[in-house]
Design a protein around this motif. Structure first.
Motif, short mmCIF file in Angstrom:
data_model
loop_
_atom_site.label_atom_id
_atom_site.label_comp_id
_atom_site.label_asym_id
_atom_site.label_seq_id
_atom_site.Cartn_x
_atom_site.Cartn_y
_atom_site.Cartn_z
N ARG A 179 0.83 -1.20 0.00
CA ARG A 179 0.00 0.00 0.00
C ARG A 179 0.86 1.25 0.00
O ARG A 179 0.55 2.24 -0.66
CB ARG A 179 -0.95 -0.01 1.21
CG ARG A 179 -2.16 -0.94 1.02
CD ARG A 179 -3.23 -0.64 2.05
NE ARG A 179 -2.78 -0.99 3.39
CZ ARG A 179 -2.98 -2.16 3.96
NH1 ARG A 179 -3.57 -3.12 3.29
NH2 ARG A 179 -2.56 -2.40 5.20
N ARG A 180 1.93 1.22 0.77
CA ARG A 180 2.82 2.39 0.80
C ARG A 180 3.50 2.60 -0.54
O ARG A 180 3.76 3.74 -0.95
CB ARG A 180 3.83 2.23 1.93
CG ARG A 180 3.18 2.38 3.31
CD ARG A 180 4.09 1.99 4.43
NE ARG A 180 3.35 2.01 5.71
CZ ARG A 180 3.76 1.41 6.80
NH1 ARG A 180 4.89 0.73 6.81
NH2 ARG A 180 3.03 1.47 7.91
N LEU A 181 3.83 1.49 -1.23
CA LEU A 181 4.39 1.62 -2.56
C LEU A 181 3.39 2.27 -3.50
O LEU A 181 3.74 3.13 -4.31
CB LEU A 181 4.81 0.25 -3.09
CG LEU A 181 5.45 0.23 -4.49
CD1 LEU A 181 6.71 1.08 -4.50
CD2 LEU A 181 5.75 -1.21 -4.91
N ARG A 182 2.12 1.88 -3.39
CA ARG A 182 1.09 2.51 -4.22
C ARG A 182 0.95 3.98 -3.88
O ARG A 182 0.73 4.81 -4.78
CB ARG A 182 -0.24 1.77 -4.03
CG ARG A 182 -0.29 0.39 -4.68
CD ARG A 182 -1.71 -0.14 -4.76
NE ARG A 182 -2.26 -0.39 -3.43
CZ ARG A 182 -2.14 -1.54 -2.79
NH1 ARG A 182 -1.45 -2.53 -3.34
NH2 ARG A 182 -2.70 -1.71 -1.60
N GLU A 183 1.05 4.32 -2.59
CA GLU A 183 0.97 5.72 -2.20
C GLU A 183 2.10 6.53 -2.84
O GLU A 183 1.90 7.66 -3.28
CB GLU A 183 1.04 5.84 -0.68
CG GLU A 183 -0.20 5.35 0.04
CD GLU A 183 -0.02 5.34 1.55
OE1 GLU A 183 1.10 5.66 2.01
OE2 GLU A 183 -0.98 5.03 2.27
N ARG A 184 3.30 5.93 -2.89
CA ARG A 184 4.42 6.62 -3.51
C ARG A 184 4.21 6.79 -5.01
O ARG A 184 4.58 7.81 -5.59
CB ARG A 184 5.72 5.86 -3.23
CG ARG A 184 6.14 5.91 -1.76
CD ARG A 184 7.36 5.05 -1.49
NE ARG A 184 7.68 5.06 -0.08
CZ ARG A 184 8.49 5.94 0.50
NH1 ARG A 184 9.04 6.89 -0.22
NH2 ARG A 184 8.74 5.87 1.80
N ARG A 185 3.60 5.79 -5.63
CA ARG A 185 3.30 5.92 -7.05
C ARG A 185 2.28 7.02 -7.30
O ARG A 185 2.39 7.78 -8.26
CB ARG A 185 2.77 4.58 -7.58
CG ARG A 185 3.84 3.50 -7.70
CD ARG A 185 3.22 2.17 -8.13
NE ARG A 185 4.23 1.13 -8.27
CZ ARG A 185 3.96 -0.15 -8.45
NH1 ARG A 185 2.69 -0.55 -8.52
NH2 ARG A 185 4.93 -1.04 -8.58
N VAL A 186 1.28 7.10 -6.43
CA VAL A 186 0.29 8.17 -6.55
C VAL A 186 0.97 9.54 -6.38
O VAL A 186 0.70 10.48 -7.14
CB VAL A 186 -0.83 8.00 -5.50
CG1 VAL A 186 -1.71 9.24 -5.45
CG2 VAL A 186 -1.67 6.77 -5.83
N ALA A 187 1.87 9.63 -5.40
CA ALA A 187 2.58 10.89 -5.18
C ALA A 187 3.40 11.28 -6.41
O ALA A 187 3.40 12.44 -6.82
CB ALA A 187 3.48 10.76 -3.95
N ALA A 188 4.10 10.29 -6.99
CA ALA A 188 4.89 10.58 -8.19
C ALA A 188 4.01 11.03 -9.34
O ALA A 188 4.35 11.95 -10.09
CB ALA A 188 5.70 9.34 -8.58
#
Length: 634
Positions: free
Chosen positions: A31-40
């Motif tokens: 989930r945190r990886l997805r959050e980072r992708r959303v941020a990018a």
């Protein structure tokens, strides 16, 4: 005095406020990886606002600035190896040159980064204001969750620090940091071996991941407290602004307001710091221990290696130290990324919540001709209710014939002002329709329709601007029509005021500016009326006056009463008032009761009818003396 405690329902619940903490622990990294992708993805969406040329130049400078410390490590390491007292070596020149280059690039990085941030912020502010004024529904703007998001975005742009542009600036600044890291790990691999390089990379990435994860979680938490922070800001503004100073002092509210501010602040800070200990407590110790162990392992690998040269050892130790320092908050990047991106998310959520869902079109301001009703405007079985509330308009039918004056009366809370907002297209009916010459208003250009109105709302605005702009707001593209402005001021009885003002039409209407003047309540209301008449002068075909005499004295009300027919001649007009002396000259009077029109007719017809209008007129007439029994229908 005792300090009141904040109500418990305003405190944050003890359950986790972090979306990424929900569910099994093994799912959290994903989930945190997805959050980072959303941020990018969000940062990539903002990049075009800055311009390709500026972004490219900024990236190049950041990479060069990141490579300079790596060159410095190499230069100092080899220079130490070659020290023989015979003079300056080329490697020492490299080290000094890298150091000087880093110092010279620092202001260039700052200038380019600020250019990126300012361009992005300018585009975001334009997008925010355009959406709020043209594409957002008023019903959406009035929601409390929207107020929280607007407050967050406004706070960011007012401070000019933690904005969406700052988030882009911070994201680009990370290129310098990661260029340093890649260079340091590469030097470790070359100087000592891949084991030491792996240990250094683990140290840097674990510490970095722990720090950024905690900081991101903290940013989420601060954002969740936005409703409570908005309450604190309201109390603080109330205590420091001049708008409430008179009542606060005369009513002796200083101590109470101070205690209220303490209570509201504690309602935010107490749970906030409790959660901060959870965020930065055990997790901080865990990733710090991992980074410490990794650093020791890397140093031991250096010590036990077969490398005997001073240069290699010097370079390796510097590289390990750089990896160890990677587990900190980068002031030029992390703070801006977390809070600046939060402001951007607030703007996106604001747009999503308030976006129109109907098929109505809009055009750029001023590009479309006003929609003029040639026959009539009809409200056809209109229903409207505020979210969670009872119906305000309940099957209302009303016709406004073109070129005639209509007066609307009713008790407080009957929905008169709401009717105006539906008529102007600010609110959309829940059921039914507003029809302009038979055409549903939803299919017309919203801006073109609203440009046909000259409206004075009951809660008209007092612009802290020069007198000229205060009048010209009715048709701002004609602000240079000095003769027209003067004529409308004289028409509403403010000709003498204009002669008294020190700078005439250019006098600011606020004491907060040099040479400014404030007006009385009655003068402000006359000014609002002049604003509406100025709009009629320049093409508005529908005049709406909501309680136009509420703050006028008896003489001012009588002057308006005498001028009513002149003010409304040639336009379709709707006048809302509790004062029957204001409405009795209208061509048609309608009574709003229970969300519907219950009576309609001329003044004499409604008095003779003996219904709601007649009773209201009689009660009001008694306040001003005896009433002619034949006039009130006895």
């Amino acid at each position: 005095m005792s300090v009141p405690t904040a109500p418990t329902e305003r405190r944050t619940p003890s359950t986790s406020p972090f979306e990424s903490d929900r569910g099994p622990w093994w799912a959290r990294p994903g989930r945190r990886l997805r959050e980072r992708r959303v941020a990018a993805a969000q940062l990539r969406e903002l990049l075009p606002y800055a311009g390709r040329g500026v972004v490219t130049a900024t990236l190049a400078v950041h990479v060069l600035a990141g490579a300079a410390p790596v060159a410095f490590m190499v230069g100092t390491g080899v220079a130490l190896q070659e020290l023989d007292g015979e003079g300056v070596t080329p490697w020492l020149v490299l080290a000094v040159g890298a150091f000087l280059l880093q110092q010279l690039l620092a202001p260039v990085q700052l200038i380019l980064s600020r250019a990126v941030a300012r361009r992005v912020d300018a585009a975001c502010i334009e997008r925010l204001t355009d959406f709020a004024l043209r594409r957002a529904t008023l019903a959406g703007l009035e929601r409390p969750d929207v107020a929280d998001r607007l407050s967050q975005a406004d706070e960011a742009f007012e401070q000019w620090t933690l904005t969406p542009g700052a988030a882009v600036e911070g994201g680009l600044a990370l290129w310098a940091r990661y260029t340093q890291l890649v260079g340091a790990v590469t030097l470790l691999a070359v100087a000592v071996g891949w084991q030491a390089a792996l240990a250094g990379a683990v140290v840097a990435l674990v510490a970095r991941l722990g720090q950024t994860t905690a900081f991101h979680r903290w940013g989420q938490l601060v954002r969740r407290f936005q409703p409570l922070r908005r309450r604190v800001a309201y109390v603080r503004d109330l205590a420091t602004s001049t708008r409430a100073a008179k009542e606060i002092r005369t009513l002796g509210l200083v101590d109470w307001l101070d205690a209220r501010y303490v209570a509201e602040s504690r309602a935010v800070l107490d749970p906030l710091w409790e959660w901060r200990r959870r965020v930065y407590g055990v997790p901080f110790l865990a990733y710090t221990a991992v980074a410490l162990v990794g650093s020791v392992v890397a140093l031991l690998l250096v010590a036990r290696s077969d490398v005997a040269s001073v240069a290699a050892v010097s370079i390796a130790v510097q590289a390990i130290l750089l990896c160890g320092r990677f587990g900190v908050v980068f002031p030029e990047a992390d703070v801006k990324l977390v809070y600046g991106r939060s402001a951007w998310e607030a703007l996106l959520e604001f747009e999503a919540i308030t976006r129109r869902e109907d098929a109505r079109t809009t055009s750029p301001a001023g590009t479309s001709a006003p929609v003029v009703a040639r026959d009539a405007v009809r409200l056809d079985r209109v229903h409207f209710a505020y979210p969670g509330g009872p119906p305000v308009l309940d099957g209302l039918d009303l016709e406004l014939r073109a070129g005639t004056s209509t007066a609307l009366v009713g008790v407080n809370g009957a929905g008169k002002t709401t009717l105006v907002k539906v008529l102007t297209g600010i609110y959309d009916p829940d059921r039914g329709a507003v029809r302009v010459d038979g055409t549903d208003l939803r299919t017309l250009d919203a801006d073109a329709w609203q440009r046909s109105f000259a409206v004075t709302f009951q809660d008209y605005l007092r612009y802290e601007l020069p007198l000229r702009e205060n009048v010209a707001m009715g048709a701002i593209e004609h602000r240079d029509d000095t003769d027209g402005i003067r004529a409308e001021l004289a028409r509403v009885g403010l000709g003498d005021l204009l002669d008294e003002l020190p700078a005439g039409l250019e006098t600011p209407l606020t004491r907060a500016l040099p040479g400014g003047r404030d007006l009385s309540g009655g003068q402000w209301q006359r000014l609002a009326l002049a604003r509406a008449l100025f709009a009629v002068r320049h093409g508005a075909s529908v005049l709406v006056l909501d309680e136009p005499t509420s703050q006028l004295d008896a003489r001012g009300e009588a002057e308006f009463y005498d001028a009513f027919l002149d003010l409304t001649r040639g336009v379709t007009s709707l006048v809302i008032s509790h004062r029957f002396s204001t409405v009795r000259r209208a061509d048609r009077i309608v009574v709003l009761d229970g969300g519907r029109i219950s009576e309609a007719g001329s003044h004499d017809e409604l008095v003779a009818l003996g219904g709601t209008y007649s009773r209201m007129f009689e009660v009001q007439a008694r306040r001003f003396g005896a009433v002619d029994e034949t006039e009130v229908g006895r």
